[in-house]
Design a protein around this motif. Sequence first.
Motif, PDB file in Angstrom:
ATOM      1  N   ASP A 124     -71.771 -73.781 -46.231  1.00  0.00           N
ATOM      2  CA  ASP A 124     -70.790 -74.245 -45.257  1.00  0.00           C
ATOM      3  C   ASP A 124     -69.837 -75.220 -45.944  1.00  0.00           C
ATOM      4  OD1 ASP A 124     -69.358 -75.290 -43.152  1.00  0.00           O
ATOM      5  OD2 ASP A 124     -71.112 -75.562 -41.868  1.00  0.00           O
ATOM      6  N   LEU A 125     -68.564 -74.856 -45.964  1.00  0.00           N
ATOM      7  CA  LEU A 125     -67.553 -75.638 -46.685  1.00  0.00           C
ATOM      8  C   LEU A 125     -67.506 -77.099 -46.229  1.00  0.00           C
ATOM      9  CD1 LEU A 125     -65.121 -75.295 -48.732  1.00  0.00           C
ATOM     10  CD2 LEU A 125     -63.689 -75.021 -46.710  1.00  0.00           C
ATOM     11  N   VAL A 126     -67.673 -77.331 -44.935  1.00  0.00           N
ATOM     12  CA  VAL A 126     -67.467 -78.691 -44.408  1.00  0.00           C
ATOM     13  C   VAL A 126     -68.528 -79.693 -44.873  1.00  0.00           C
ATOM     14  CG1 VAL A 126     -66.220 -77.836 -42.383  1.00  0.00           C
ATOM     15  CG2 VAL A 126     -68.645 -78.346 -42.192  1.00  0.00           C
ATOM     16  N   THR A 127     -69.611 -79.207 -45.457  1.00  0.00           N
ATOM     17  CA  THR A 127     -70.648 -80.134 -45.930  1.00  0.00           C
ATOM     18  C   THR A 127     -70.470 -80.487 -47.412  1.00  0.00           C
ATOM     19  OG1 THR A 127     -72.146 -78.361 -46.597  1.00  0.00           O
ATOM     20  CG2 THR A 127     -72.307 -79.102 -44.307  1.00  0.00           C
ATOM     21  N   MET A 128     -69.447 -79.950 -48.035  1.00  0.00           N
ATOM     22  CA  MET A 128     -69.301 -80.125 -49.484  1.00  0.00           C
ATOM     23  C   MET A 128     -68.938 -81.561 -49.862  1.00  0.00           C
ATOM     24  SD  MET A 128     -70.067 -77.316 -51.021  1.00  0.00           S
ATOM     25  CE  MET A 128     -69.371 -77.531 -52.657  1.00  0.00           C
ATOM     26  N   GLN A 129     -69.702 -82.106 -50.802  1.00  0.00           N
ATOM     27  CA  GLN A 129     -69.451 -83.466 -51.306  1.00  0.00           C
ATOM     28  C   GLN A 129     -68.562 -83.362 -52.534  1.00  0.00           C
ATOM     29  OE1 GLN A 129     -71.459 -86.406 -50.345  1.00  0.00           O
ATOM     30  NE2 GLN A 129     -72.841 -85.418 -48.904  1.00  0.00           N
ATOM     31  N   VAL A 130     -67.274 -83.239 -52.265  1.00  0.00           N
ATOM     32  CA  VAL A 130     -66.293 -83.071 -53.337  1.00  0.00           C
ATOM     33  C   VAL A 130     -65.088 -83.974 -53.058  1.00  0.00           C
ATOM     34  CG1 VAL A 130     -66.859 -80.693 -54.041  1.00  0.00           C
ATOM     35  CG2 VAL A 130     -65.402 -81.072 -52.052  1.00  0.00           C
TER      36      VAL A 130
END
Length: 171
Positions: free
Chosen positions: A9-15
């Motif tokens: 899930d893109l929205v959880t990405m720590q970037v």
Amino acid sequence: MAIEIIKGDLVTMQVDAIVNAANEQLTEGGGVCGAIFQAAGEGLAEECAEQAPCPPGEARITHGFDLPSKFLIHAVGPVWEGGRSHEATVLADAYRYSLLVADANHCKSIAFPAISTGIYGYPSVMASEVALKVCKQFLQRQSESIETIYVVLFSEDDYQIWQESWTHLNR
Ligand code: ADP
């Protein structure tokens, strides 16, 4: 420097920057865009409105609000019209523009969804070939701050397709 293809899930990405598959008005849409607006919370719609419209092939940057990422980059991909309307060029431009904006804002990591492959109807295999080529070339030739590019696929099928394209591109 690396390209990482992952399922999730893109929205959880720590970037440093998450890329939104946006529409030209930069308004809350469906698909990944809807998920991003929900997770970002208050303030995003207003900051987007200040920067709209954004033509296909370009991108705009906002804060990430409640997302784990510092920035959101709103990239507008092409609507698939059968491949006769320069869709590949516009899709490549959308990825390249996003990478340039991220680089200009000193991002080290960026995460993309499969832009245009949902509501906009771009066939997944062809989209993966265009996107991965642009990302690879950018890291090799242009990047000043970006070290890692993530592509985050939502479905197992898309994940397999993108993995295969990546293998093929590096053959
Ligand atoms: P577009 O309008 O550019 O086609 P969509 O949001 O409809 O954008 O779809 C783009 C891709 O994002 C699709 O492959 C869809 O499956 C995927 N997607 C939807 N939600 C998420 C999510 N939370 N994380 C990652 N990818 C997602």
